[in-house]
Design an enzyme around this catalytic site. Structure first.
Site, PDB file in Angstrom:
ATOM      1  N   LEU A 268       0.886  -1.172   0.000  1.00  0.00           N
ATOM      2  CA  LEU A 268       0.000   0.000   0.000  1.00  0.00           C
ATOM      3  C   LEU A 268       0.921   1.219   0.000  1.00  0.00           C
ATOM      4  O   LEU A 268       1.855   1.287   0.793  1.00  0.00           O
ATOM      5  CB  LEU A 268      -0.861   0.034   1.270  1.00  0.00           C
ATOM      6  CG  LEU A 268      -2.233  -0.617   1.261  1.00  0.00           C
ATOM      7  CD1 LEU A 268      -2.910  -0.392   2.611  1.00  0.00           C
ATOM      8  CD2 LEU A 268      -3.125  -0.082   0.146  1.00  0.00           C
ATOM      9  N   ASP A 269       0.638   2.190  -0.869  1.00  0.00           N
ATOM     10  CA  ASP A 269       1.446   3.414  -0.889  1.00  0.00           C
ATOM     11  C   ASP A 269       1.371   4.107   0.465  1.00  0.00           C
ATOM     12  O   ASP A 269       0.360   3.975   1.175  1.00  0.00           O
ATOM     13  CB  ASP A 269       0.911   4.381  -1.962  1.00  0.00           C
ATOM     14  CG  ASP A 269       1.150   3.849  -3.370  1.00  0.00           C
ATOM     15  OD1 ASP A 269       2.059   3.016  -3.533  1.00  0.00           O
ATOM     16  OD2 ASP A 269       0.427   4.268  -4.292  1.00  0.00           O
ATOM     17  N   PRO A 270       2.413   4.888   0.828  1.00  0.00           N
ATOM     18  CA  PRO A 270       2.360   5.618   2.105  1.00  0.00           C
ATOM     19  C   PRO A 270       1.105   6.488   2.253  1.00  0.00           C
ATOM     20  O   PRO A 270       0.550   6.603   3.346  1.00  0.00           O
ATOM     21  CB  PRO A 270       3.625   6.482   2.058  1.00  0.00           C
ATOM     22  CG  PRO A 270       4.573   5.695   1.209  1.00  0.00           C
ATOM     23  CD  PRO A 270       3.721   5.037   0.166  1.00  0.00           C
TER      24      PRO A 270
END
Length: 305
Positions: free
Chosen positions: A47-49
């Site tokens: 998951l992207d930041p």
């Protein structure tokens, strides 16, 4: 005294984490691993930041099911900001283009969303971990390079408009693995006659796990203060990651053959596909598959504690 990376407990189970915004997936994984003092841990899909939500983290022997969770369908709640496009496709990038937003009716938006359901071709964004020539695309993107990417077939099972107004759309996306919601946001905006980017993203589902089950890092930290025994009670069994798979119950004799790597005939077993293997009513042995001749063969077994 700090522990070396190899040390830690042989603890097995799954933590369904509600990843906070601003944390990388690996950063969240390492904190969970440290809280549980687990020797081995792995997550089940980046998951992207910027994104929040469901990030299943597998500890110990449960890491053997993580690859299967990686392949599972996902669900997202995404907020699309219309009128501006960024170099990354999301709110973390720089605005590179703006355009007026036409007056939109709900029916118009829903008709556009319907065009994106089913199997579609999607070109991975430059800011992604997809590798080309051994290099992740995001590394090339950071160096200012744009390279041609091959389209990939993904499946959008459902795309639902939840809210709209003030230049924003909030959508629920149910999709196959490998779907880039950032790319979807840009394409939806283009079909609506403008540009856009993904302003916020929350993963609501990963395989069988839902956001309602997820625990925050904050609550895990608080539980950890009560001791490891209390913290361990928050773990889900490894087999919950595969709970939509059929189960096969083996007798003690069958289980013995399976542990030796041999396939066995099991009455009333499914005729094909992946299965969860159990000995008797309780012990989860691991993952099996049904062979062409109907026998059940072991594929990934958990080592008994």
């Amino acid at each position: 005294m700090g522990r070396s990376r190899k040390k830690g407990r042989d603890i097995t189970g799954i933590v369904v984490l509600d990843k906070p915004e601003g944390y990388g997936s690996n950063q969240a994984l390492q904190e969970v691993r440290r809280l549980f003092d687990a020797r081995k841990a792995g997550h089940t899909g980046n998951l992207d930041p910027m994104a929040t939500g469901v990030l299943p983290i597998c500890l110990g022997e449960a890491t053997k099911v993580s690859a299967f969770l990686l392949d599972a369908d996902k669900g997202y709640r995404g907020t699309i900001r219309l009128g501006s496009r960024t170099d990354t496709g999301d709110a973390e990038g720089e605005v590179v283009e703006t355009a007026p937003v036409p007056a939109l009716e709900r029916a118009t938006v829903e008709a556009v969303l319907a065009r994106f359901t089913g199997p579609i071709e999607q070109i991975p964004p430059m800011y992604s971990a997809v590798k080309q020539g051994g290099q992740p695309l995001y590394k090339l993107a950071r160096e200012g390079e744009e390279v041609e990417r091959k389209p990939r077939t993904i499946t959008i099972h459902a795309l639902t408009l939840l809210e709209m107004g003030e230049g924003r759309l909030v959508v629920d996306v149910q999709c196959s693995k490998g779907t880039y919601v950032r790319t979807l946001a840009e394409e939806i905006a283009a079909e609506l006659g403008t540009v856009g980017h993904l302003e916020a993203l929350q993963r609501t589902r990963a395989g069988p796990f839902r956001l309602e089950q997820a625990v925050t890092l904050e609550s895990l930290r608080e539980t950890a203060e009560q001791g490891l025994q209390v913290l361990d009670a928050r773990l889900l069994p490894a087999e919950t990651g595969l709970e939509d798979w059929p189960e096969v119950r083996l007798s003690a004799t069958m289980a013995r053959y399976i542990r030796q790597g041999q396939a066995v005939m099991v009455p009333n077993a499914p005729v094909d596909g992946w299965v969860r293997l159990f000995e008797g009513e309780a012990a989860f042995l691991g993952i099996g598959c049904v062979l062409d001749d109907g026998r059940v063969a072991p594929k990934r077994l958990l080592n008994a504690a």
